[in-house]
Design an enzyme around this catalytic site. Structure first.
Site, PDB file in Angstrom:
ATOM      1  N   GLY A 214      95.201  12.435   6.859  1.00  0.00           N
ATOM      2  CA  GLY A 214      94.993  12.602   8.726  1.00  0.00           C
ATOM      3  C   GLY A 214      94.083  11.903   8.208  1.00  0.00           C
ATOM      4  O   GLY A 214      93.108  12.102  10.031  1.00  0.00           O
ATOM      5  N   SER A 285      91.892  16.387   8.608  1.00  0.00           N
ATOM      6  CA  SER A 285      92.663  16.203   7.537  1.00  0.00           C
ATOM      7  C   SER A 285      93.450  16.943   7.273  1.00  0.00           C
ATOM      8  O   SER A 285      93.957  18.487   7.425  1.00  0.00           O
ATOM      9  CB  SER A 285      91.429  16.844   6.558  1.00  0.00           C
ATOM     10  OG  SER A 285      90.843  18.133   7.134  1.00  0.00           O
ATOM     11  N   ALA A 295      89.218  18.044  -2.203  1.00  0.00           N
ATOM     12  CA  ALA A 295      88.560  18.722  -0.897  1.00  0.00           C
ATOM     13  C   ALA A 295      88.224  20.148  -1.255  1.00  0.00           C
ATOM     14  O   ALA A 295      88.429  20.919  -2.305  1.00  0.00           O
ATOM     15  CB  ALA A 295      89.231  19.139   0.029  1.00  0.00           C
ATOM     16  N   GLU A 345      94.329  10.222  -4.741  1.00  0.00           N
ATOM     17  CA  GLU A 345      93.208   8.849  -4.019  1.00  0.00           C
ATOM     18  C   GLU A 345      94.202   8.424  -3.538  1.00  0.00           C
ATOM     19  O   GLU A 345      93.849   6.624  -3.247  1.00  0.00           O
ATOM     20  CB  GLU A 345      92.073   8.575  -4.308  1.00  0.00           C
ATOM     21  CG  GLU A 345      90.754   9.052  -4.037  1.00  0.00           C
ATOM     22  CD  GLU A 345      89.009   8.685  -4.935  1.00  0.00           C
ATOM     23  OE1 GLU A 345      89.201   7.504  -3.868  1.00  0.00           O
ATOM     24  OE2 GLU A 345      87.886   9.982  -4.520  1.00  0.00           O
ATOM     25  N   ARG A 492      77.860  11.423  16.763  1.00  0.00           N
ATOM     26  CA  ARG A 492      76.973  10.113  15.866  1.00  0.00           C
ATOM     27  C   ARG A 492      77.783   8.606  16.757  1.00  0.00           C
ATOM     28  O   ARG A 492      77.332   7.941  16.787  1.00  0.00           O
ATOM     29  CB  ARG A 492      78.080   9.762  14.760  1.00  0.00           C
ATOM     30  CG  ARG A 492      77.851   8.547  14.227  1.00  0.00           C
ATOM     31  CD  ARG A 492      78.729   8.103  12.363  1.00  0.00           C
ATOM     32  NE  ARG A 492      80.106   8.113  12.253  1.00  0.00           N
ATOM     33  CZ  ARG A 492      81.215   7.576  11.690  1.00  0.00           C
ATOM     34  NH1 ARG A 492      79.747   7.358  10.934  1.00  0.00           N
ATOM     35  NH2 ARG A 492      81.517   7.176  11.308  1.00  0.00           N
ATOM     36  N   TYR A 555      73.537  18.350   1.204  1.00  0.00           N
ATOM     37  CA  TYR A 555      74.640  17.187   2.044  1.00  0.00           C
ATOM     38  C   TYR A 555      74.197  16.718   2.621  1.00  0.00           C
ATOM     39  O   TYR A 555      72.696  17.492   3.024  1.00  0.00           O
ATOM     40  CB  TYR A 555      75.621  18.546   3.339  1.00  0.00           C
ATOM     41  CG  TYR A 555      76.480  18.115   2.906  1.00  0.00           C
ATOM     42  CD1 TYR A 555      78.203  17.770   3.151  1.00  0.00           C
ATOM     43  CD2 TYR A 555      77.073  17.091   4.554  1.00  0.00           C
ATOM     44  CE1 TYR A 555      79.194  17.347   3.647  1.00  0.00           C
ATOM     45  CE2 TYR A 555      77.676  16.073   5.200  1.00  0.00           C
ATOM     46  CZ  TYR A 555      78.865  16.558   4.829  1.00  0.00           C
ATOM     47  OH  TYR A 555      79.835  16.346   5.276  1.00  0.00           O
TER      48      TYR A 555
END
Lengths: 635, 687
Positions: A214, A285, A295, A345, A492, A555
């Protein structure tokens, strides 16, 4: 509003539930995109003819840049901007916020960052052709790929799109039109067998492969190692997006790994099912990406994290295909090979097909929120909820700064009545209950299940909350909290238009250290920014997003006004580095679900111990001795 | 927050110090009562409201830390946890402070009255106060004053109250508790009481450390304690005790607070209330037990003038900054934090380092009055004269030659230049002629010094004391005077310490080769490490600092290989060598005693009296002129050094600890100390 329909009804009609569920999942998505590129190139793939779902509506075309930004987050048609009146507005039609005006965002933005919306720093709109170096193609490999009929491209736009994730430094560079090392070629396999062929050819011709799902990585995992001399090929799995079968007896679905979250949930929803895996990035994603990064979804309390959902996985490696021989819930056959694949990964191979658990769509869904007098009480409440193991599908606690941020995103209220009610609520909480607006914080909740149980569950959680001074604060607040996670990445880009740069990062931490980590990391960020010459106090905030038996996931958001700094990205990176050091020093983990990539590699040794690193290394050496999967992540 | 690293390179000339304000000035012109009832609204840590002591106590008693230790003890001893819990509660009752504003106001009133009669001025650096005020808002604060007098902590609270700062909670020795009413009053003004020794008592330690940490973690009040552990009877800084420092650092090291600010505070008295009391104590005349009636007897001091007090609040030091790169806080990650656990060696050595550097920071900001220079000169003159060897059966008062007033003034002016060059914080009124400064100083200390016929000498007999008695009694009189005088000289020692070590090393070393001088320097430094504040492991730094200072003052030339004294540097070097001489002589006496007289069954308890007798004999026989060797402080420090260097060993024999001497090591140390043996590398390597 989509969710209102849900919470007020509860008719156990399967079809209707599916429809409702669909609307939730696509709550932010107006309608699936109909792209011209939407046909399947079946080629020689033996996909079953009787596909249970119509795979004709695909969200992700081969030429992603036609619907998505090449130098920012998300869909090209959706973005925040300040209109002529200085009011923030969200464009497009896809999201609940789309087309709405957020009157208080400007003041919050200018006040929080010491920014001025007149100071503009817009991204360069188009990629200048000269910015991208010509591809280093491996002729023999290209020739053989062509002969297989698998689509490929070495067009500059295609390559640039797959040369980055969404780390701040990556997007920042793109906005300035700067492009580093990018893949030399992109291939679009259409099925597992295509991938097998590509990997074989890559091994044969010594080409470097970087799988691309993604593209939502925030760990520099997609960055091409600049020192890589071989031709780099980006293997884009987006066209492998079919649900191959659904097994209602065992409640599993077999799915191609390139499918993105929103498509997976939408297609399963048509059959009345869901996986319940909803990471914040689920619009973009992919299933394979989730597996490759370990995830976590926001509703893991009910459905589990990706490692809990995974029943079977197929991965193509330079050594061949790795998979288990059966579809069983658990087995004791030595160390679980799934755990070599989960979190690999992209360093070992390409995940092509996954058998994943599915659940019937929940009958009923309800948002909620609780206001606490301070963050400490909030954390204590979450701890108690976890202790009693009665966490709703999702429970999140945002700190005061983020609570205020959420308020700044409130759309213009349409009626006098609503605004009156808002005022009344605020008066009740701050004046009557004596909560300090500078300290109070909010937990947002999402309950799922059958109606009766949800209501029962809701009461149980609110009763616990009350013991910690918590006051129920309505569904609206809850829902807005969750919405924020989807739009934050768009925000952002808005910040960057006005010199404000920022990012999020996460960790997991034992319960007894949650408060310490939150306090120390936030303060460290503030201190580091000051030391590095950032003029205005940074926005440094956190939320507890997941609860476990033994700890929680935290987070952090962090952003600051970079005007006047010589090298904003460098400052940003130094601060983030310091923040990570602080997390580790306070007993937090290197990552809860974002992964390591290349961004956090430096800490792997101290995280895993020398022997642990050796274990991972030896797997890599066996599976991929020529380093075909040469992204350089993790190790 | 302003936090400077203590590790910054030292350049004395760049040292900038704040100005002082006399806080008594305002008191003299306004109502004391009004002052005592003034509006007191201190700023607090992160603006948090103050916490009740009952709340604090219950937080301590309910803490995981304490529960863990209680359960552990219960398992070990079989005692019921409930009973231990009650014991803990009793310990806490005995320990905890009960800060009450009314008591503070009472003290504010009473102390103002007392201070105004006792002292000419109490000067405080107000910039330091402002820095402290900021620090209190940002992080938990630990106040670390120097400790020279009982007055110290009352004075600290008095200052903080005056400047509207949060009142500290102070760790005080249990002996105060003996003073019934006063003990309770001190408790209500913020003191909490700890037993002097509780080495093995796990429960006590747990209650105590949790009590301190709870206050810090929640930023309830600044915590104040004395790094030196006890009042320094010699006015030299004492080697720091690490127990409490370890405790106050723990909340940071374990991540429970973002940072902790350590604020060194230097309190300098022009004249110490306990002056001759201390000297007697050092000579073995036992210390009077603290009692309320004793305090009232002490009222006679009220009639005297004790000059001025200077209080300097140093820069807050951030533990976080100090620990950067030195401590890996991850060491606490793999065990729940409530389990008490010894920190790693690295962390321990870090804490030790910080302790030393904080004491040095205290030293550096001590204000030196002209009298300390005069005391140094007079004492040296005293030792050069016939001194104690003249303690014949018929003492002749005119034996004390002393020096002429002009000579003294001239030398004082010379010395003033030298200490300033070394970066000392000298408070010398430059606007007055030196002779006036000198005579003003002497009149304040007329109990120690006499001027007649234009000559100045130390007053070796207490005025009004009994007539000529035994030689021992007369020696005691002399020693009291010398030690009192030495306590003033000691205040300036830290300025001269490193250059003095170098000057002595040059004097002892057989050649001027830099390497050899350095070896001798390190040897001396190591030998005296229990006597003075010398940061462990900083020999090279200290050597370089000393070289730099002496080169700058023109006394030395230092090349790559050679260290050479200059001609015009001779007076400086002689002065510096003389500064250390009493100590080196004293250490040699201890060594001689252990070599020549100590029996096999010498117990640690008997050590001090035995050495004292030995020293008395030496002095009376005319073989030793340094009565400072009689100081029990020096004797204990020497023993500690010898134990550390392996010349003496402790042997645990039942109830008594006996001392076993290793003659080989001891002899070689003695010879090196006396300059008879070159400093060998092999010896150094052993050290």
């Amino acid at each position: 509003m989509a969710s209102d329909g849900i919470s007020n009804s509860g008719i156990p009609d399967r079809q209707q539930i599916a429809q409702q569920r669909l609307r939730i999942i696509a709550g932010h998505l107006q309608k699936p995109l109909d792209t011209s590129d939407g046909r399947i190139r079946a080629l020689e793939c033996n996909a079953p003819d009787n596909q249970p779902s119509g795979a004709t509506t695909k969200t992700v075309p081969r030429r992603r840049q036609e619907v998505m930004k090449w130098n920012g987050w998300g869909y090209s048609d959706s973005r925040f901007h300040f209109n002529k009146k200085g009011q923030a507005e969200f464009t497009g039609k896809r999201y609940r916020l789309s087309g709405m005006i957020m009157p208080s965002l400007k003041d919050w933005f200018e006040g929080t960052f010491g920014a001025n919306i007149q100071h503009k720093n817009f991204a360069s709109a188009v990629l200048s052709p000269g910015a991208v170096r010509p591809p280093t193609l491996n002729e023999a490999f290209t020739e053989e790929v062509r002969s297989t009929g698998i689509p490929y491209s070495s067009d500059a736009e295609d390559r640039v799109f797959r040369g980055h994730g969404h780390c701040l430094h990556e997007i920042f560079a793109l906005r300035e039109g700067k492009v580093g090392r990018v893949p030399d070629m992109v291939v679009w396999p259409n099925c597992h067998n295509d991938v097998v062929k590509i990997v074989e050819l890559a091994c044969k011709h010594n080409v470097c492969l970087i799988p691309y799902g993604g593209g939502t990585s925030v760990s520099s995992a997609l960055e091409c190692p600049p020192e890589e001399a071989r031709s780099i090929v980006s293997l884009d799995t987006s066209q492998m997006n079919r649900i191959l079968w659904i097994d209602e007896k065992n409640l599993t679905a077999h799915v191609e790994a390139g499918i993105v979250g929103q498509d997976l949930e939408r297609l399963l929803g048509e059959s009345g099912y869901c996986t319940g895996h909803e990471p914040d990035s689920m619009e973009f994603s992919s299933l394979g990406g989730w597996v490759a990064t370990r995830a976590s979804g926001m509703k893991k309390n009910i459905y589990g994290n990706i490692e809990d959902l995974l029943v079977h996985v197929k991965m193509v490696t330079p050594r061949g295909v790795v998979e288990k021989s059966c579809l069983v819930p658990r087995m004791s056959t030595g160390p679980d090979i799934h755990h070599f694949i989960l979190g690999s990964e992209g360093t070992l191979g390409v995940v092509t097909e996954v058998t994943i658990k599915i659940r019937p769509l929940p009958e009923y869904q309800k948002y909620g929120s609780v206001v606490f007098p301070n963050f400490e009480m909030g954390v204590a409440c979450l701890r108690e909820v976890a202790k009693q193991r009665c966490a709703p599908a999702s429970i999140r606690l945002v700190d005061n700064e983020q609570f205020q941020f959420g308020h700044a995103l409130k759309p213009q209220v349409s009626s006098m009545f609503t605004s009156f009610l808002e005022g009344l609520k605020k008066f009740y909480i701050t004046k009557f209950k004596g909560f300090d607006p500078q300290h109070l914080c909010v937990a947002t909740l999402l309950f799922e299940g059958d109606r009766e149980k949800v209501l029962q569950h809701e009461k149980q959680v609110y009763d616990i909350a009350a013991k910690f001074g918590g006051l129920a604060a309505g569904e609206d607040n809850g829902q807005r909290g969750y919405m924020l996670t989807f739009v934050i990445a768009y925000l952002r880009d808005l910040g960057m238009d006005h010199f404000v740069i920022g990012e999020s990062f996460e960790t997991s931490v034992p319960w007894d250290r949650v408060l310490d980590v939150c306090r120390n990391v936030k303060e460290r960020i503030t201190r580091e920014c000051k030391d590095k010459g950032v003029q205005f106090t940074p926005f440094s905030t956190c939320r507890v997003t997941q609860t476990y038996d033994a700890g929680a996931c935290v987070y952090f958001y962090f952003a600051f006004n970079s005007r006047g700094l010589g090298d904003p990205v460098r400052v940003y990176e130094q601060v983030e580095h310091a923040a990570r050091q602080e997390i580790l020093a306070n007993g937090g983990s290197l990552s809860h679900h974002h992964g390591v990539g290349k961004l956090r590699k430096a800490w792997m040794r101290e995280t895993l111990s020398e022997v642990g690193m050796g274990m991972l290394k030896s797997v890599k050496d066996y599976v991929d001795p020529e380093n075909i999967f040469g992204s350089g992540n993790l190790l | 927050m302003t936090s400077i690293s203590l590790y910054s390179p030292r350049n004395p000339m760049l040292k900038k110090r704040d100005d002082f304000e006399d806080m008594l000035e305002e008191r003299r012109s306004s109502s004391d009562l009004k002052y005592a009832f003034k509006c007191y609204t201190p700023v607090l840590y992160k603006g948090l409201p103050p916490c009740k002591t009952t709340m604090l106590k219950s937080m301590v008693l309910q803490s995981d830390q304490l529960h863990y230790v209680i359960n552990q003890i219960s398992k070990e001893t079989g005692e019921v946890a409930g009973a231990i819990q009650e014991e803990a509660s009793a310990i806490l009752e005995e320990m905890a402070h009960r800060l009450q504003l009314s008591t503070v106001r009472f003290f504010a009133f009473a102390l103002t009255k007392a201070f105004k009669t006792l002292f000419r001025s109490i000067s405080v650096n107000e910039e330091g106060i402002q820095r402290l005020q900021q620090a209190i808002q940002d992080h938990p604060v630990v106040l670390l004053p120097s400790h020279r007098s009982y007055m110290d902590f009352l004075l600290m609270s008095y200052i903080l109250y005056t400047y509207d700062l949060a009142l500290p909670v102070i760790a005080a020795g249990m002996d105060f508790m003996g003073m019934k009413i006063v003990g309770e009053m001190l408790r209500m003004s913020g003191a909490f009481f700890i037993r002097r020794s509780f080495g093995g008592d796990k429960l006590y330690w747990a209650v105590f450390s949790e009590y301190v940490k709870t206050m810090l973690r929640n930023g309830m009040a600044p915590v104040e304690f004395f790094l030196e552990g006890t009042r320094s009877r010699t006015c030299k800084s004492l080697t720091p005790k690490l127990g409490l420092l370890n405790i106050v650092m723990e909340p940071f090291l374990k991540g429970e607070v973002f940072d902790v600010s350590l604020v060194p505070v230097s309190i300098s008295y022009e004249r110490i209330l306990e002056e001759s009391l201390y000297a007697r104590e050092l000579l073995g005349v036992p210390k009077p037990k603290e009692s309320t009636s004793g305090l009232f007897k002490a009222r006679k001091v009220l009639g005297e003038n004790y000059g001025s007090i200077h209080v300097y609040f140093g820069h807050p030091v951030s533990v976080r900054t100090l620990s950067e790169g030195r401590v890996n806080r991850c060491e606490f990650n793999l065990q729940p934090r409530f389990i008490p656990r010894k920190p790693s060696d690295d962390t321990q050595s870090f804490v030790n380092d910080v302790a030393y550097r904080l004491v040095r920071a205290q030293e550096e900001n001590m204000v030196l009055m002209p009298w300390v220079l005069l005391a140094s000169l007079l004492l040296q003159a005293h030792y050069r004269g016939p001194g104690c060897s003249a303690l014949g059966p018929e003492p002749d008062p005119h034996h004390h030659h002393g020096m002429t007033l002009e000579e003294l003034t001239l030398q004082a002016v010379w010395l003033r230049g030298l200490v300033r060059g070394f970066g000392a914080f000298l408070h010398w009124p430059d606007d007055k002629p030196p002779s006036e400064v000198v005579s003003a100083s002497m009149s304040l200390h007329q109990g120690l010094v006499r001027v007649s016929d234009g000559r100045v000498w130390l007053l070796l007999k207490e005025p009004g004391g009994p007539g000529p008695g035994t030689p021992e009694e007369r020696l005691l009189g002399v020693a009291v005077a010398v030690l009192s005088c030495a306590s003033y000289r000691n205040q300036v020692l830290h300025v001269f310490l490193r250059p003095s070590l170098l000057a002595t090393a040059i004097h002892i070393a057989s050649s001027g080769r830099k390497e050899e001088v350095f070896n001798t320097f390190s040897f001396l430094r190591n030998m005296l490490a229990n006597e003075f504040i010398l940061c462990p492991g900083a020999a090279v730094q200290d050597f370089e600092e000393a070289c730099q200072q002496l080169v700058k003052s023109g006394a030395l030339q230092v090349s790559q290989q050679q260290v050479t004294a200059t001609d015009r540097g001779q007076p400086t070097l002689a002065f510096l060598t003389d500064m250390l001489e009493p100590f080196l002589q004293g250490y040699q006496v201890v060594c001689r005693y252990l070599c020549e007289e100590a029996s096999e069954s010498l117990t640690e308890k008997d050590f001090v009296p035995a050495v004292r007798n030995f020293t008395v004999k030496l002095i009376l026989a005319g073989n030793l002129r340094y009565c400072e060797a009689l100081s029990s402080d020096l004797q204990k420090n020497a023993l500690a050094a010898l134990l550390r260097l392996g010349a003496v060993h402790r042997v645990n024999g039942g109830e008594q600890v006996t001392l076993k001497v290793d003659k080989m090591v001891l002899n070689s140390l003695t010879d090196t100390l006396g300059g008879k043996l070159p400093t060998q590398k092999s010896l150094l390597a052993r050290l």
